[in-house]
Design an enzyme around this catalytic site. Structure first.
Site, mmCIF file in Angstrom:
data_model
loop_
_atom_site.group_PDB
_atom_site.id
_atom_site.type_symbol
_atom_site.label_atom_id
_atom_site.label_comp_id
_atom_site.label_asym_id
_atom_site.label_seq_id
_atom_site.Cartn_x
_atom_site.Cartn_y
_atom_site.Cartn_z
ATOM 1 N N SER A 299 15.713 5.509 32.281
ATOM 2 C CA SER A 299 14.468 4.925 33.220
ATOM 3 C C SER A 299 13.320 5.686 31.756
ATOM 4 O O SER A 299 13.843 6.596 31.319
ATOM 5 C CB SER A 299 14.571 6.055 34.654
ATOM 6 O OG SER A 299 13.047 5.981 35.328
ATOM 7 N N TYR B 28 15.323 13.316 39.228
ATOM 8 C CA TYR B 28 16.216 12.306 39.122
ATOM 9 C C TYR B 28 15.461 12.424 37.678
ATOM 10 O O TYR B 28 16.455 11.632 36.753
ATOM 11 C CB TYR B 28 14.622 11.413 39.753
ATOM 12 C CG TYR B 28 14.975 10.193 39.350
ATOM 13 C CD1 TYR B 28 15.372 9.286 40.102
ATOM 14 C CD2 TYR B 28 13.727 9.382 38.369
ATOM 15 C CE1 TYR B 28 15.815 7.986 39.084
ATOM 16 C CE2 TYR B 28 14.240 7.920 38.247
ATOM 17 C CZ TYR B 28 14.847 7.288 38.559
ATOM 18 O OH TYR B 28 15.006 5.651 38.418
#
Length: 247
Positions: free
Chosen positions: A139, A153
């Site tokens: 990501s 995350y």
């Protein structure tokens, strides 16, 4: 003979979107996720449109032993797996120190330890075949530490990017390829309730661009390339106070 792609987390979102795109390019598909009924309807949809073979299996990637069982079963189904996309993950997370360790732990385990299990199972298959393409979905949040609900995350996605790079270093002189993909903000079921995000694109566009990038077997790819390639470079050097604003 048509090549086969295995995709985890394939029952919805970008996993399902990539499955549709790859089917359109003539690939056979090995699809797994927790929700079998969704996989079955995706299989029917794809097989009614394209002359490809689709096999589906239930898999919760946090059941680490099952990851190995399911990957091997798919290999036996098709004889060979040409590409494995480590896509399953969750977008949960809470501010650190607010009493939500269980949620943050689940995020870290699903996005990193489960990815490690998938990479182990994938590379075992590829070593035996002496061929294959491992694709790890990271990501853009992996570029820096991020605040609020993104802290765990972002850390889990940074860990998975380093893992993929380490595997690539290990396999550099072999026919096995390893790609790390850094998607920017793509609107999917995972984040449908979130506020509008900077430079976000819709799920269909996201899946199309991801497949386009993966097909090139890059070392790493930022998706979409504009603005995330230059932003990714900037994120590494900008003051943390500015990077915070992207979260």
């Amino acid at each position: 003979m048509a090549k086969t792609i295995l995709i985890t987390g394939a029952s919805s979102g970008l996993g399902a979107g990539m499955a549709r795109e790859f089917a359109g390019k003539g690939y056979n598909l090995a699809l797994c996720a927790r929700r079998l009924e969704r996989l079955e309807s995706l299989k029917q949809e794809i097989e009614s449109k394209y002359a490809v073979r689709v096999e589906v299996r239930t898999l919760d990637v946090t059941d680490y032993d099952q990851v190995f069982v399911v990957f091997k079963a798919f290999q036996q189904d098709f004889g060979q797996i040409d590409r494995i996309i480590v896509n399953a993950g969750i977008g949960n997370g809470r501010r650190i120190g607010k009493g939500n360790f269980a949620i943050n732990r689940e995020t870290a385990e699903t996005n990193f330890i489960s990815a490690l299990a998938q990479c182990e199972a994938a590379v075992e298959i590829f070593r035996a075949q002496n061929s294959g393409h491992l694709v790890v979905m990271s990501s853009m949040s992996a570029m820096r530490g991020l605040p609020k609900h993104l802290s765990t995350y972002a850390a889990s996605k940074a860990a998975v990017a380093h893992l993929a790079e380490g595997i690539r270093a290990e396999l550099m002189k072999t026919p096995i390829k390893v790609s790390t993909i850094f998607p920017g903000y793509i609107r999917t079921e995972l984040n449908e309730g979130a506020k509008k995000l900077p430079f976000e694109i819709d799920e269909k566009t996201g899946a199309h661009l991801l497949v386009k990038a993966i097909e090139k077997q890059p070392v790493k790819a930022y998706v979409p390339q504009w603005p995330w390639l230059p932003l990714g470079l900037a994120m590494k050097v900008l003051p943390l106070s500015l990077v915070n604003k992207l979260g």
